[in-house]
Design an enzyme around this catalytic site. Structure first.
Site, short mmCIF file in Angstrom:
data_model
loop_
_atom_site.label_atom_id
_atom_site.label_comp_id
_atom_site.label_asym_id
_atom_site.label_seq_id
_atom_site.Cartn_x
_atom_site.Cartn_y
_atom_site.Cartn_z
N ILE A 181 0.85 -1.20 0.00
CA ILE A 181 0.00 0.00 0.00
C ILE A 181 0.88 1.24 0.00
CG2 ILE A 181 -1.78 1.28 1.29
CD1 ILE A 181 -2.38 -1.46 2.73
N CYS A 182 0.59 2.18 -0.90
CA CYS A 182 1.31 3.45 -0.94
C CYS A 182 0.44 4.48 -0.22
CB CYS A 182 1.54 3.87 -2.39
SG CYS A 182 2.45 5.42 -2.53
N LEU A 183 0.80 4.77 1.03
CA LEU A 183 0.01 5.70 1.85
C LEU A 183 0.96 6.37 2.83
CD1 LEU A 183 -2.89 6.69 2.55
CD2 LEU A 183 -3.02 4.81 4.18
#
Length: 194
Positions: free
Chosen positions: A87-89
């Site tokens: 996840i890119c967060l």
């Protein structure tokens, strides 16, 4: 050292309002450093109606270091790897604060499903599709939700029977289904990966 007292408090907090939020966090085993988060797909998105499992690993420095989260359920989204579930967060990286909790992190992941950021992609192929052919993106995301994130209406016994018919021992099929919350596809993946 992980602050286990805090983790237990967070788990209790999550279970108190699971009806309202739909967000669950449970230990994978008796080790509180490995958890499974569950979020419902947001209404009005291609993920609506899906239930998404997220693997959570707490680093030794938790809550001063962010939890490591990745989707166990396959999802078609610009900011989530279609291969690994990464996840890119920002709050799972440099914007993490000890004031945040597992629940607020999962709420942020759920919000990410509603508002993709194709300009900062985790999966470039999905991001390109999102930007260039939005209708195909929506159709693919909806198909992946139907295929991977919807627990079928079959009862547990029918699911166990299906897995037994595929050649898996009944006890193994039953424990695999229990460990993934009844999700047939995840249970099959788990059984196949040994």
């Amino acid at each position: 050292m992980i602050d286990f007292a805090r983790v237990q408090k967070e788990l209790q907090e999550c279970s108190r309002d699971v009806e309202a939020s739909g967000i669950k966090v449970a230990p994978k085993s008796d080790n509180l450093g490995r958890l499974t988060g569950t979020i419902p797909g947001p209404v009005g998105t291609p993920y609506e109606g899906g239930t998404f499992q997220i693997d959570i690993t707490l680093p030794d420095g938790y809550p001063f270091e962010p939890p490591k989260m990745q989707f166990a359920t396959k999802v078609w989204h610009p900011n989530i790897s279609s291969q690994s579930g990464a996840i890119c967060l920002d709050i799972l990286k440099d914007q993490w604060s000890p004031a945040l909790t597992l629940k607020t992190a999962l709420l942020s992941v759920q919000a990410l499903l509603s508002t993709p950021e194709p300009g900062d992609p985790q999966d470039a192929v999905v991001a390109q599709q999102y930007l260039r052919d939005y209708q195909t993106f929506v159709g693919t995301a909806r198909y992946w939700t139907e295929t991977f994130a919807k627990t079928s209406s079959l009862g547990v016994e029918e699911k166990v029977q299906k897995l037994v018919e595929m050649g898996f021992p009944e006890a193994l099929a039953r424990s695999a289904l229990e460990s993934v919350g009844g999700d047939e596809n995840l249970a099959l993946e788990k059984l196949c990966s040994g």
